[in-house]
Design an enzyme around this catalytic site. Structure first.
Site, PDB file in Angstrom:
ATOM      1  N   CYS A 198      13.772  10.455   7.164  1.00 55.42           N
ATOM      2  CA  CYS A 198      13.750  10.110   8.593  1.00 55.42           C
ATOM      3  C   CYS A 198      15.157  10.112   9.191  1.00 55.42           C
ATOM      4  O   CYS A 198      15.320  10.277  10.391  1.00 55.42           O
ATOM      5  CB  CYS A 198      13.066   8.772   8.812  1.00 55.42           C
ATOM      6  SG  CYS A 198      13.692   7.495   7.739  1.00 55.42           S
ATOM      7  N   GLU A 257       9.994   0.942  10.534  1.00 51.85           N
ATOM      8  CA  GLU A 257      11.006   2.002  10.385  1.00 51.85           C
ATOM      9  C   GLU A 257      10.276   3.315  10.593  1.00 51.85           C
ATOM     10  O   GLU A 257       9.547   3.759   9.704  1.00 51.85           O
ATOM     11  CB  GLU A 257      11.633   1.964   8.985  1.00 51.85           C
ATOM     12  CG  GLU A 257      12.359   0.691   8.634  1.00 51.85           C
ATOM     13  CD  GLU A 257      13.624   0.471   9.442  1.00 51.85           C
ATOM     14  OE1 GLU A 257      14.033   1.380  10.187  1.00 51.85           O
ATOM     15  OE2 GLU A 257      14.188  -0.630   9.335  1.00 51.85           O
ATOM     16  N   LYS A 267       0.871  -1.179   0.000  1.00 45.64           N
ATOM     17  CA  LYS A 267       0.000   0.000   0.000  1.00 45.64           C
ATOM     18  C   LYS A 267       0.905   1.225   0.000  1.00 45.64           C
ATOM     19  O   LYS A 267       1.449   1.619   1.027  1.00 45.64           O
ATOM     20  CB  LYS A 267      -0.933   0.042   1.220  1.00 45.64           C
ATOM     21  CG  LYS A 267      -2.076   1.041   0.977  1.00 45.64           C
ATOM     22  CD  LYS A 267      -2.521   1.795   2.191  1.00 45.64           C
ATOM     23  CE  LYS A 267      -1.690   2.974   2.591  1.00 45.64           C
ATOM     24  NZ  LYS A 267      -1.615   4.096   1.626  1.00 45.64           N
ATOM     25  N   GLU A 299      10.347  16.481  15.041  1.00 41.94           N
ATOM     26  CA  GLU A 299      11.002  16.113  13.788  1.00 41.94           C
ATOM     27  C   GLU A 299      10.476  17.085  12.727  1.00 41.94           C
ATOM     28  O   GLU A 299       9.277  17.105  12.448  1.00 41.94           O
ATOM     29  CB  GLU A 299      10.656  14.657  13.418  1.00 41.94           C
ATOM     30  CG  GLU A 299      11.468  14.148  12.249  1.00 41.94           C
ATOM     31  CD  GLU A 299      11.077  12.735  11.809  1.00 41.94           C
ATOM     32  OE1 GLU A 299      10.002  12.252  12.183  1.00 41.94           O
ATOM     33  OE2 GLU A 299      11.861  12.142  11.063  1.00 41.94           O
TER      34      GLU A 299
HETATM   35  P1  ADP Z   1       3.991  10.515   6.633  1.00 39.73           P
HETATM   36  O1  ADP Z   1       3.848  11.391   7.847  1.00 39.73           O
HETATM   37  O2  ADP Z   1       5.347  10.366   6.130  1.00 39.73           O
HETATM   38  O3  ADP Z   1       2.932  10.764   5.579  1.00 39.73           O
HETATM   39  P2  ADP Z   1       2.476   8.374   7.597  1.00 39.73           P
HETATM   40  O4  ADP Z   1       2.884   7.483   8.697  1.00 39.73           O
HETATM   41  O5  ADP Z   1       1.378   9.325   7.856  1.00 39.73           O
HETATM   42  O6  ADP Z   1       3.786   9.089   7.159  1.00 39.73           O
HETATM   43  O7  ADP Z   1       2.113   7.522   6.305  1.00 39.73           O
HETATM   44  C1  ADP Z   1       2.929   6.467   5.855  1.00 39.73           C
HETATM   45  C2  ADP Z   1       2.042   5.442   5.173  1.00 39.73           C
HETATM   46  O8  ADP Z   1       1.075   4.967   6.125  1.00 39.73           O
HETATM   47  C3  ADP Z   1       1.237   5.966   3.995  1.00 39.73           C
HETATM   48  O9  ADP Z   1       1.187   4.944   3.021  1.00 39.73           O
HETATM   49  C4  ADP Z   1      -0.146   6.198   4.591  1.00 39.73           C
HETATM   50  O10 ADP Z   1      -1.193   6.131   3.663  1.00 39.73           O
HETATM   51  C5  ADP Z   1      -0.221   5.035   5.539  1.00 39.73           C
HETATM   52  N1  ADP Z   1      -1.211   5.175   6.609  1.00 39.73           N
HETATM   53  C6  ADP Z   1      -1.548   6.262   7.296  1.00 39.73           C
HETATM   54  N2  ADP Z   1      -2.473   5.961   8.235  1.00 39.73           N
HETATM   55  C7  ADP Z   1      -2.722   4.631   8.128  1.00 39.73           C
HETATM   56  C8  ADP Z   1      -3.546   3.685   8.814  1.00 39.73           C
HETATM   57  N3  ADP Z   1      -4.313   4.060   9.822  1.00 39.73           N
HETATM   58  N4  ADP Z   1      -3.503   2.399   8.408  1.00 39.73           N
HETATM   59  C9  ADP Z   1      -2.708   2.021   7.405  1.00 39.73           C
HETATM   60  N5  ADP Z   1      -1.904   2.836   6.730  1.00 39.73           N
HETATM   61  C10 ADP Z   1      -1.905   4.129   7.083  1.00 39.73           C
END
Ligand code: ADP
Length: 507
Positions: A309, A275, A197, A408
């Protein structure tokens, strides 16, 4: 193939027309069980070019049912993929590597279009990301077991490494190619299959990589890509963590989302590889070569415009060399940070990825400036270039009461603090729940070893601003994550040790 309507959506057609022979890498369907498919609901969401805010194309906005179909496909493919020989898996990974190498320019154009990073950096990401496919093509043939002397007569103890099954791969937007290859290369080498995903901001790179995997002969169902908007990510995440056919969740992203996924994974006692966010210190001692440190500060801070990161988040500079360092750093920023769209020759700093990031960086700097911090260079959005551009910035006089002190930043802002003693700087550096990358500049060998021992981080770079590659083990401690990627340990994340006892066979 790209449709004429997609071409009309490309507001910079020249970007892709140069490579028109390979336009099929721009794909607007998701990939499940070897088929290029739309969402069950037929819903789509737009992918935006952050440099000009224009729509590149639309991709399927999938839901839980689509994710379930992808897990089922991966689960079915696992039955045969796990029994392929290591040599076969190695061969296919190597072919995928070759395809990506051959298509570097086309992949790079897609990365630049959806992530905003300069083309040269996008090409660098392909080389870096592809090195994991090459590495794991080799590693696949060295996932050895052990035969251990038994404490009992006439018995044999054998340990073998078994693939975990289906791996849910959830990736961020900042390295949309490399964050996929370093997980998928390892898990495929181990004999696992996956559902990817990708981040909602950068699904096109994932789809392009899957297209090349298909062309390289990766069997159907081994790699599946489920695209979704942020709105549907939690529902998809729930399936990817809780479906009984999933054996492991491999995630790179924020600590906040990592904790949600870890919670869901715990219900089924699933393996996790996480990570998460960092808060890297960049420490400069008086014995350091200051020009060298300033040069590497540019790499550690401004790669991908600070959106990494492992990016340096806190510059901790000894008081005796503080002024010399910040002046050398400022000079380099003034000369080397050239903002603009990533497709433009000479540009080194693209836009921030989206409106939220732009707002976050602006808010953090405004808060600090309003409370007495000083901007030596930069300090404001560059709206004249685009809505998501931010000036490369150095802040000094930052105090603990300012939000930027502990957060961060994930943007082109270098916060520089002064310190006096080694003991003090170790305490400041370790005073965080994050523990991913750290950087130390010193010519004192004893001090270099002390720093290596004393810094509570998964990775310590001495006199260098870049530490990531396929060969070392990448990963963090504390709230920065669990597990390691790359190195010979990368495949261990995706295997279980099976113990078989052979007994009474000679009677
Ligand atoms: P960033 O702050 O770098 O956008 P995130 O942790 O918000 O990092 O997002 C990283 C990945 O996690 C993306 O693919 C995002 O769509 C996915 N994501 C965010 N929330 C969820 C969730 N509740 N369940 C699964 N995937 C998620």
């Amino acid at each position: 193939m790209i449709s004429s309507c997609v071409v009309s959506l490309l507001n910079k057609p020249s970007l892709f027309l140069k490579g028109s022979r390979r336009l099929h890498l721009l794909n607007k369907n998701a990939y499940i069980n070897g088929q290029w498919v739309s969402a069950g609901s037929k819903a789509v969401f737009p992918v935006i070019n952050p440099a000009d805010d224009k729509v590149i194309t639309e991709v399927p906005d999938m839901e839980a049912a689509d994710a379930k179909a992808a897990v089922d496909a991966a689960s079915s493919a696992f039955k045969t993929w796990k029994d392929t020989t290591a040599k076969e898996r190695s061969y296919i990974l190597r072919k995928w590597y070759d395809m990506c190498a051959k298509n570097t320019d086309h992949l790079a154009q897609i990365i630049t279009a959806e992530s905003g990073k300069p083309l040269a950096e996008s090409k660098g990401e392909i080389v870096y990301g592809n090195s994991f496919l090459e590495w794991f093509a080799d590693t696949a043939r060295h996932i050895n077991g052990e035969v251990i002397p038994s404490p009992w007569p006439n018995k044999t103890i054998m340990l073998t490494r078994q693939p975990l099954g289906v791996v849910s791969v959830i990736t961020p937007w900042n390295f949309p190619f490399a964050m996929i290859t370093r997980k998928v290369g390892a898990l495929m080498a181990a004999g696992c299959t996956c559902v990817i995903k990708p981040a909602e901001d950068t699904p096109l790179t994932a789809l392009a990589a899957a297209k090349l995997a298909e062309e390289a002969g990766v069997p159907k169902g081994v790699i599946n890509v489920v695209t979704s908007s942020r709105k549907n990510a939690p529902a998809i995440g729930k399936v990817l963590c809780e479906d009984p056919n999933v054996g492991c969740i491999s995630f790179t992203g924020s600590t906040h989302v990592g904790k949600i996924l870890y919670g869901m994974a715990s219900k089924g006692i699933k393996r996790v590889s996480l990570e998460l966010g960092g808060n890297a210190p960049f420490i400069v001692f008086p014995s350091a070569d200051i020009e060298h440190a300033a040069e590497h500060a540019m790499l550690a801070k401004f790669r991908n415009n600070g959106q990494a990161c492992v990016g340096a988040n806190r510059f901790l500079i000894h008081k005796d060399v503080f002024d010399t360092f910040v002046q050398a750093f400022k000079k380099r920023i003034a000369k080397g940070c050239i903002m603009g769209p990533g497709t433009k020759e000479g540009v080194t700093c693209g836009p921030l990825i989206n409106t939220e990031q732009a707002k976050k960086v602006t808010g953090l700097v405004d808060d600090a400036l309003s409370k007495g911090a000083k901007a030596l260079i930069g300090g404001k959005p560059a709206v004249e270039i685009g809505s998501k551009f931010y000036e490369s910035t150095i802040l000094t006089d930052v105090k603990p009461e300012m939000k930027i002190y502990a957060e961060e930043i994930f943007g082109p802002v270098a916060v520089c603090h002064k310190f006096e003693t080694e003991q003090e700087v170790v305490a400041i550096a370790n005073g965080t729940r994050s523990g991913l990358g750290s950087y130390v500049f010193t010519k004192d060998l004893g001090q270099a070893f002390r720093m290596s021992r004393q810094l509570d981080f998964g990775m310590v770079a001495i006199n260098d601003g870049i530490l990531s590659a396929a060969e070392p083990a990448f990963g963090g401690i504390k709230e920065s994550g669990i597990g390691r990627e790359g190195s010979k340990h990368g495949v261990e994340e995706y295997t279980d040790i099976k113990y078989t006892l052979f007994s009474a066979l000679d009677k």
